[in-house]
Design a protein around this motif. Structure first.
Motif, short mmCIF file in Angstrom:
data_model
loop_
_atom_site.label_atom_id
_atom_site.label_comp_id
_atom_site.label_asym_id
_atom_site.label_seq_id
_atom_site.Cartn_x
_atom_site.Cartn_y
_atom_site.Cartn_z
N MET A 75 5.74 30.01 -33.06
CA MET A 75 5.02 28.81 -33.50
C MET A 75 4.10 28.29 -32.40
O MET A 75 2.98 27.83 -32.67
N GLU A 76 4.57 28.36 -31.14
CA GLU A 76 3.73 27.91 -30.03
C GLU A 76 2.46 28.75 -29.93
O GLU A 76 1.36 28.21 -29.74
N GLN A 77 2.61 30.08 -30.06
CA GLN A 77 1.44 30.94 -29.94
C GLN A 77 0.46 30.72 -31.08
O GLN A 77 -0.76 30.77 -30.88
N LEU A 78 0.97 30.45 -32.27
CA LEU A 78 0.07 30.15 -33.38
C LEU A 78 -0.68 28.84 -33.15
O LEU A 78 -1.87 28.73 -33.47
N LEU A 79 0.02 27.84 -32.59
CA LEU A 79 -0.65 26.58 -32.29
C LEU A 79 -1.76 26.75 -31.27
O LEU A 79 -2.86 26.18 -31.40
N PHE A 127 5.90 22.29 -37.31
CA PHE A 127 6.28 22.42 -35.90
C PHE A 127 7.06 21.19 -35.43
O PHE A 127 8.13 21.31 -34.80
N LEU A 128 6.56 20.01 -35.73
CA LEU A 128 7.26 18.79 -35.31
C LEU A 128 8.61 18.65 -36.01
O LEU A 128 9.58 18.17 -35.41
N ALA A 165 13.03 22.34 -26.70
CA ALA A 165 12.14 21.60 -27.62
C ALA A 165 11.16 20.72 -26.84
O ALA A 165 9.98 20.60 -27.22
N THR A 166 11.63 20.13 -25.74
CA THR A 166 10.73 19.29 -24.95
C THR A 166 9.60 20.11 -24.35
O THR A 166 8.44 19.67 -24.33
N GLY A 167 9.94 21.31 -23.85
CA GLY A 167 8.88 22.16 -23.30
C GLY A 167 7.84 22.52 -24.33
O GLY A 167 6.63 22.53 -24.04
N SER A 168 8.28 22.80 -25.57
CA SER A 168 7.32 23.11 -26.63
C SER A 168 6.46 21.90 -26.97
O SER A 168 5.25 22.04 -27.23
N PHE A 169 7.06 20.72 -26.98
CA PHE A 169 6.28 19.53 -27.29
C PHE A 169 5.23 19.27 -26.21
O PHE A 169 4.12 18.84 -26.52
N VAL A 170 5.56 19.52 -24.94
CA VAL A 170 4.58 19.33 -23.86
C VAL A 170 3.41 20.28 -24.04
O VAL A 170 2.24 19.90 -23.84
N LYS A 171 3.68 21.53 -24.43
CA LYS A 171 2.59 22.47 -24.67
C LYS A 171 1.71 22.00 -25.82
O LYS A 171 0.48 22.10 -25.77
N PHE A 172 2.35 21.48 -26.86
CA PHE A 172 1.58 20.95 -27.98
C PHE A 172 0.75 19.73 -27.57
O PHE A 172 -0.39 19.56 -28.01
N ALA A 173 1.31 18.88 -26.70
CA ALA A 173 0.59 17.68 -26.27
C ALA A 173 -0.65 18.01 -25.47
O ALA A 173 -1.61 17.23 -25.44
#
Length: 756
Positions: A86-90, A105-106, A124-132
């Motif tokens: 999901m991170e790579q798609l974002l 994702f959220l 999950a926090t690491g993924s949210f930081v990448k999204f931010a």
């Protein structure tokens, strides 16, 4: 019916009939989760998503479904693989269709953060930081980050039994809050992160960790939050800080509170700093019934914030700042006298804690004053002077001790305001040099010295010796306001020297003031006046007219020696310098009690007998022979040694001397010889005339005095006419023939093109 052996083939056929996006998603999962994401198949999935962006929402929903199923089965390796996909798609979808991925994702991150596994929270926090950190092209109208604010704030308060894991969780929570701020603060359509309900969660979560192991990461996040705050957001960000410091009793000691507000003042925009000051002042007023240690902590924070604050940015209500501080100063004096800091008298306080608070308030007043321009500083000085209670003008002082303590506190606060000497400030300040209280007089002398001393010579003046000449710096700039009020300064210095309750510290302060005046106001006129003043002080120490103790008389002679030693180096003729040097050398040998180092100290030495060899000085100048007479005015409301009759008689005596007929006298050798002769007879005659004038104005009727004053106008006009006639008189002709009367310059007519 198919056999068991044929089942895989049937499953395979069914799998081939599934939608392509599901097959592509399934292919990214390896047989062994430890092998990680299948990169080749992930590239195929990414290419398909970019080619068919309308399928992104289905891809995201299916990935979320796979992750939820693996999470329920506790197959955490596959959970990590699904989240990575999901991170790579974002990251790959920087187009308008990214919103199709974000909701799924959220939602997936919420599931991970609600789990009871700390490592999933960190994941999950690491993924949210990448999204931010992803910059979106289009805003979203329906996203909500309330859950993430609450969850990340809760992680910042983690009390996990394993210390290492506790630090990791707290750091993740801080990074998550930092991501929320970055994602929402610049997007007006997102949730308003500056609302009080959010700030009351974020700010305390950061402050809890500011003094722990993740302090560095916390400070970075806190600075970033404050740096993004606009004008309308400052109050919402500062109020939780004050609440946190109150609830955890962190004002006492002041270290942590000072550090918090140092970060705040350095992080916010400089034009908003006065809002922080106003919040602190309001909080100080709200805690006026709190213990002295709490109030002292708030005052210390105010002082440090004022130092950091940009010059002149105290805000539009400058006087309100000082009014609040002075109000706290007065309340502290009341608490100190009563022993309680509340009206019900249930909570006790001590003089030590209240004095600590008072010193902090005085320091804070100076810190704020130094951020102001000179014109505003003068207004503040006048404002403080207006707050000083004066007996007879402000009768409602309460107890006399309270009035005296308030006077001392406010005068100490003035000592931190270094600026020019406006007349409206100087006059009431000088009146305090004649107060009965020795401490107040000493404070005023130190304030006057600080106001005049631009070269910081007062720190070098402990006892003036011959070897100290080069340490004193003279000033080429003249303090204009001090020159304008020089005679008033001399007068109060003269009267202050006659106070019976003076001690060595008072005479040391008087010595410093006179020396500073000498080196700051370097001019012939000032030096002559100062020498006349010093000779008058020496005469005061010799005569028995004033009831001064032997110690005070010796101190007067020591002050005269020190100041004359400095004055003799600044321009007077060599005979004066030689004479002063001889007198000082003779005193060093036979009368050390008449020198500053002998009497202006903690253990003074003095003798009752005094020899004229150590005291006398014969002036050789007409201007120096003129005795110094202090200019008495009716403006001094506190003087105890002045009457209306004395003021009128001295003023008329001066008027009569000035109205004597001008005589045109030829200057000869005999005239110069008579100038340097003893004027004892002349002085006796002048003293007799003054006594006659005093007696006349004390006994003569009012009509006679009015007639005498009314005749002055005609006499003055005739004197002016005679003087003008002498000025325009033509010079004598060399041939002896009388020359024609020259036309006065003011009557000459010049051509229009005349160049002046």
């Amino acid at each position: 019916m198919p056999t068991v052996a044929e089942a895989p083939r049937v499953c395979g056929c069914c799998w081939a009939l599934r939608p392509r996006y599901k097959r592509l998603v399934d292919n990214i999962f390896p047989e062994d989760p430890e092998d990680g994401l299948v990169k080749a198949n992930m590239e195929k999935l990414t290419f398909f998503a970019l080619s068919a962006p309308e399928k992104l929402d289905r891809i995201a929903a299916y990935l979320s479904e796979r992750l939820t199923r693996e999470l329920n089965r506790h197959r955490y390796g596959y959970v990590c693989i699904a989240l990575e996909a999901m991170e790579q798609l974002l990251l790959a979808c920087h187009c308008q269709s990214i919103n199709l991925l974000v909701e799924s994702f959220l939602g997936t991150l919420r599931l991970l953060l609600e789990a009871d596994r700390p490592h999933l929270h960190i994941l999950a926090t690491g993924s949210f930081v990448k999204f931010a950190n992803i910059e979106e092209d289009t805003p979203s109208y329906h996203r909500s980050y309330d859950f993430f604010v609450s969850r990340f704030s809760e992680m910042c308060h983690s009390d996990h039994e394993d210390p290492e894991m506790q630090i990791k969780i707290r750091v993740s929570g801080i990074r998550g809050l930092q991501g929320v701020v970055r994602k929402t603060v610049d997007d007006e359509l997102q949730v308003n992160i500056w609302e009080p309900r959010h700030m009351e969660q974020i700010v305390p979560a950061l402050l809890v960790n500011l003094d722990g192991s993740p302090a560095e990461q916390t400070e970075v996040c806190f600075r970033e939050l404050l740096g993004r705050a606009a004008y309308g957001h400052i109050n919402n960000a500062i109020r939780p800080v004050l609440m946190h410091l109150d609830s955890r009793s962190l004002w006492e000691g002041g270290g942590f509170a000072v550090r918090c507000f140092q970060i705040i003042m350095f992080s916010i925009q400089s034009q908003h700093s006065h809002l922080v000051i106003q919040q602190l002042l309001g909080h100080l007023d709200a805690n006026s019934r709190s213990p002295a240690s709490v109030r002292a902590g708030i005052v210390e924070v105010l002082s440090e914030a004022a130092v950091i604050e940009a010059t002149g940015s105290v805000g539009p209500t400058v006087l309100e700042v000082f009014n609040t501080l002075l109000r706290q100063l007065r309340q502290s004096v009341d608490y100190q006298l009563t022993g309680y800091y509340d009206n019900a008298r249930k909570h006790k306080t001590t003089s030590f804690h209240e004095k600590t608070l008072q010193d902090g308030v005085i320091k804070t007043i100076g810190s704020f004053a130094n951020t102001l321009p000179v014109y505003q500083r003068s207004e503040v000085m006048l404002f403080i002077m207006g707050k000083i209670p004066v007996p007879g003008i402000y009768p409602a002082l309460g107890s006399p001790n309270a009035g005296r303590m308030i006077q001392v506190m406010l005068l100490k606060s003035l000592s931190n305001l270094l600026t020019a000497l406006p007349s409206s400030f100087l006059e009431p300040l000088l009146s305090f040099t004649l107060m009965d209280d020795p401490e107040i007089r000493l404070l005023v002398l130190s304030i006057l010295t600080s106001l005049i001393d631009r070269r910081h010579n007062a720190d070098r003046i402990t006892a003036v010796r011959k070897e100290d000449d080069k340490e004193i710096k003279t000033s080429s700039e003249v303090c204009v306001s001090a020159v304008q009020h020089a005679q008033r300064l001399y007068r109060h210095v003269f009267l202050a020297c006659k106070e019976e309750s003076n001690g060595p510290s008072h005479y040391q302060a008087l010595c410093s003031l006179l020396v500073v005046l000498s080196v700051e106001l370097v001019s012939e006129e000032v030096l002559v006046d100062l020498i006349r003043l010093i000779l008058a002080l020496q005469e005061l120490g010799v005569s028995n007219q004033e009831s001064l103790s032997v110690l005070n008389r010796c101190s007067l002679h020591a002050v005269c020696a020190a100041v004359l030693h400095v004055l003799s180096q600044l321009g007077p003729p060599p005979p004066l310098r030689q004479h002063v040097t001889q007198v000082i050398e003779s005193r060093q040998k036979g009368a050390p009690h008449l020198l500053p180092e002998g009497v202006l100290c903690d253990q003074p030495r003095y003798q009752t007998s005094q020899s004229d060899d150590f005291l006398s000085y014969s002036a050789q100048c007409e201007r120096l022979n003129t005795p110094y007479t202090p200019q008495l005015t009716d403006e001094d409301r506190l003087s105890r040694k002045m009457s209306i009759a004395d003021t009128i008689s001295l003023q008329i005596a001066i008027d009569q001397e000035s109205s004597a007929d001008p005589q045109t006298e030829q200057i000869t050798f005999e005239t110069l010889k008579n100038t340097i002769e003893d004027r004892g007879g002349v002085e006796e005659e002048e003293r007799r005339k003054r006594m006659e004038v005093v007696e006349r104005f004390q006994t003569a009727p009012f009509e006679e005095i009015a007639a005498l004053c009314g005749s002055r106008t005609s006499r003055l006009q005739s004197k002016l006419d005679r003087v003008f006639d002498l000025i325009v008189r033509p010079p004598p002709s060399p041939s002896g023939q009388p020359s024609q009367r020259s036309t006065p310059v003011y009557e000459m007519k010049f051509p229009d093109l005349c160049v002046y």
